[in-house]
Design a protein around this motif. Structure first.
Motif, PDB file in Angstrom:
ATOM      1  N   GLN A  47      -1.241 -14.488   4.012  1.00  0.00           N
ATOM      2  CA  GLN A  47      -0.520 -14.413   2.743  1.00  0.00           C
ATOM      3  C   GLN A  47      -1.471 -14.422   1.546  1.00  0.00           C
ATOM      4  N   ALA A  48      -2.603 -15.111   1.679  1.00  0.00           N
ATOM      5  CA  ALA A  48      -3.522 -15.277   0.555  1.00  0.00           C
ATOM      6  C   ALA A  48      -4.296 -14.003   0.232  1.00  0.00           C
ATOM      7  N   ILE A  49      -4.643 -13.211   1.233  1.00  0.00           N
ATOM      8  CA  ILE A  49      -5.432 -11.999   0.983  1.00  0.00           C
ATOM      9  C   ILE A  49      -4.650 -10.994   0.131  1.00  0.00           C
ATOM     10  N   PRO A  50      -3.402 -10.634   0.476  1.00  0.00           N
ATOM     11  CA  PRO A  50      -2.658  -9.717  -0.408  1.00  0.00           C
ATOM     12  C   PRO A  50      -2.420 -10.301  -1.806  1.00  0.00           C
ATOM     13  N   ALA A  51      -2.186 -11.607  -1.897  1.00  0.00           N
ATOM     14  CA  ALA A  51      -1.985 -12.226  -3.207  1.00  0.00           C
ATOM     15  C   ALA A  51      -3.250 -12.113  -4.058  1.00  0.00           C
ATOM     16  N   ALA A  52      -4.415 -12.308  -3.459  1.00  0.00           N
ATOM     17  CA  ALA A  52      -5.672 -12.204  -4.192  1.00  0.00           C
ATOM     18  C   ALA A  52      -5.919 -10.762  -4.638  1.00  0.00           C
ATOM     19  N   ILE A  53      -5.579  -9.802  -3.800  1.00  0.00           N
ATOM     20  CA  ILE A  53      -5.751  -8.396  -4.188  1.00  0.00           C
ATOM     21  C   ILE A  53      -4.824  -8.055  -5.343  1.00  0.00           C
ATOM     22  N   ARG A  54      -3.597  -8.542  -5.296  1.00  0.00           N
ATOM     23  CA  ARG A  54      -2.666  -8.282  -6.408  1.00  0.00           C
ATOM     24  C   ARG A  54      -3.176  -8.895  -7.713  1.00  0.00           C
ATOM     25  N   LYS A  55      -3.745 -10.100  -7.640  1.00  0.00           N
ATOM     26  CA  LYS A  55      -4.329 -10.706  -8.841  1.00  0.00           C
ATOM     27  C   LYS A  55      -5.464  -9.852  -9.378  1.00  0.00           C
ATOM     28  N   GLY A  56      -6.290  -9.338  -8.459  1.00  0.00           N
ATOM     29  CA  GLY A  56      -7.383  -8.470  -8.873  1.00  0.00           C
ATOM     30  C   GLY A  56      -6.887  -7.195  -9.520  1.00  0.00           C
ATOM     31  N   LEU A  57      -5.817  -6.627  -8.987  1.00  0.00           N
ATOM     32  CA  LEU A  57      -5.244  -5.415  -9.570  1.00  0.00           C
ATOM     33  C   LEU A  57      -4.609  -5.707 -10.932  1.00  0.00           C
ATOM     34  N   GLU A  58      -4.002  -6.880 -11.089  1.00  0.00           N
ATOM     35  CA  GLU A  58      -3.418  -7.245 -12.375  1.00  0.00           C
ATOM     36  C   GLU A  58      -4.498  -7.495 -13.428  1.00  0.00           C
ATOM     37  N   ARG A  59      -5.606  -8.080 -13.016  1.00  0.00           N
ATOM     38  CA  ARG A  59      -6.706  -8.333 -13.951  1.00  0.00           C
ATOM     39  C   ARG A  59      -7.394  -7.045 -14.375  1.00  0.00           C
ATOM     40  N   ASN A  60      -7.453  -6.083 -13.483  1.00  0.00           N
ATOM     41  CA  ASN A  60      -8.113  -4.823 -13.766  1.00  0.00           C
ATOM     42  C   ASN A  60      -7.169  -3.678 -13.391  1.00  0.00           C
ATOM     43  N   PRO A  61      -6.241  -3.319 -14.292  1.00  0.00           N
ATOM     44  CA  PRO A  61      -5.244  -2.302 -13.950  1.00  0.00           C
ATOM     45  C   PRO A  61      -5.842  -0.923 -13.701  1.00  0.00           C
ATOM     46  N   GLN A  62      -7.065  -0.670 -14.150  1.00  0.00           N
ATOM     47  CA  GLN A  62      -7.695   0.625 -13.885  1.00  0.00           C
ATOM     48  C   GLN A  62      -7.875   0.853 -12.385  1.00  0.00           C
ATOM     49  N   VAL A  63      -8.101  -0.230 -11.648  1.00  0.00           N
ATOM     50  CA  VAL A  63      -8.233  -0.120 -10.187  1.00  0.00           C
ATOM     51  C   VAL A  63      -6.894   0.322  -9.592  1.00  0.00           C
ATOM     52  N   ALA A  64      -5.808  -0.247 -10.080  1.00  0.00           N
ATOM     53  CA  ALA A  64      -4.476   0.132  -9.578  1.00  0.00           C
ATOM     54  C   ALA A  64      -4.166   1.587  -9.924  1.00  0.00           C
ATOM     55  N   PHE A  65      -4.543   2.018 -11.108  1.00  0.00           N
ATOM     56  CA  PHE A  65      -4.293   3.409 -11.491  1.00  0.00           C
ATOM     57  C   PHE A  65      -5.087   4.366 -10.604  1.00  0.00           C
ATOM     58  N   ARG A  66      -6.333   4.032 -10.330  1.00  0.00           N
ATOM     59  CA  ARG A  66      -7.152   4.870  -9.442  1.00  0.00           C
ATOM     60  C   ARG A  66      -6.589   4.872  -8.027  1.00  0.00           C
ATOM     61  N   LEU A  67      -6.068   3.732  -7.581  1.00  0.00           N
ATOM     62  CA  LEU A  67      -5.449   3.656  -6.258  1.00  0.00           C
ATOM     63  C   LEU A  67      -4.244   4.582  -6.193  1.00  0.00           C
ATOM     64  N   LEU A  68      -3.427   4.577  -7.233  1.00  0.00           N
ATOM     65  CA  LEU A  68      -2.269   5.467  -7.279  1.00  0.00           C
ATOM     66  C   LEU A  68      -2.706   6.927  -7.319  1.00  0.00           C
ATOM     67  N   ASP A  69      -3.767   7.226  -8.057  1.00  0.00           N
ATOM     68  CA  ASP A  69      -4.271   8.597  -8.134  1.00  0.00           C
ATOM     69  C   ASP A  69      -4.807   9.083  -6.787  1.00  0.00           C
ATOM     70  N   THR A  70      -5.458   8.207  -6.037  1.00  0.00           N
ATOM     71  CA  THR A  70      -5.997   8.628  -4.743  1.00  0.00           C
ATOM     72  C   THR A  70      -4.892   8.922  -3.739  1.00  0.00           C
ATOM     73  N   HIS A  71      -3.713   8.359  -3.968  1.00  0.00           N
ATOM     74  CA  HIS A  71      -2.578   8.624  -3.084  1.00  0.00           C
ATOM     75  C   HIS A  71      -1.636   9.661  -3.692  1.00  0.00           C
ATOM     76  N   ASP A  72      -2.143  10.464  -4.605  1.00  0.00           N
ATOM     77  CA  ASP A  72      -1.405  11.555  -5.218  1.00  0.00           C
ATOM     78  C   ASP A  72      -0.103  11.061  -5.854  1.00  0.00           C
ATOM     79  N   LEU A  73      -0.263  10.447  -6.999  1.00  0.00           N
ATOM     80  CA  LEU A  73       0.849   9.852  -7.728  1.00  0.00           C
ATOM     81  C   LEU A  73       1.999  10.837  -7.967  1.00  0.00           C
ATOM     82  N   LEU A  74       1.678  12.086  -8.194  1.00  0.00           N
ATOM     83  CA  LEU A  74       2.703  13.074  -8.548  1.00  0.00           C
ATOM     84  C   LEU A  74       3.079  13.976  -7.364  1.00  0.00           C
TER      85      LEU A  74
END
Length: 133
Positions: A103-130
């Motif tokens: 449970q802690a590993i996904p929670a830590a990754i989500r915190k990291g994505l919230e702290r640095n939203p550019q990582v989340a945007f790049r993750l969405l782009d790599t999975h073809d957001l559109l």
């Protein structure tokens, strides 16, 4: 003289369903998950919370598998992603991986994505957001 490698302390009986007892009969690569001690787990979670970029996330994902055998899958959910909760973070079932760590590993990754939203945007782009438009 060899120094014994510290192993993770077992969970209290009945508190976890990690399957640590199954690892006694498994081969050496399967038992590498026991190298994740509580101190090492804290360092790992801190590192996951402080993601710098998408390459850093992928590097940590590879190192989790190489060092501990933990398979981590990160992808946008099937429905639209409005918050970090819309990103699916899953760990494959693995004997010896504690319920709290699972449970802690996904929670830590989500915190990291919230702290640095550019990582989340790049993750969405790599999975073809559109992809559905």
């Amino acid at each position: 003289m060899t120094i014994p490698v510290p192993l993770r302390q077992p969970c209290p009986p009945g508190a976890c369903i990690c399957g640590r007892d199954q690892l006694a009969t498994e081969c050496e690569p399967a038992r590498r998950i026991l190298l994740l001690t509580r101190q090492e787990e804290k360092r790992l979670l801190e590192r996951l919370e402080n993601l710098q970029d998408i390459e850093d996330l992928y590097r940590l994902q590879r190192r989790l598998y190489d060092n501990l055998g933990i398979r981590l899958h990160i992808a946008p959910g099937h429905h639209e992603v409005r918050t970090m909760r819309g990103i699916v973070i899953e760990l494959d079932d693995q004997p010896g991986l504690c319920r709290k760590t699972r449970q802690a590993i996904p929670a830590a990754i989500r915190k990291g994505l919230e702290r640095n939203p550019q990582v989340a945007f790049r993750l969405l782009d790599t999975h073809d957001l559109l992809r559905d438009t």
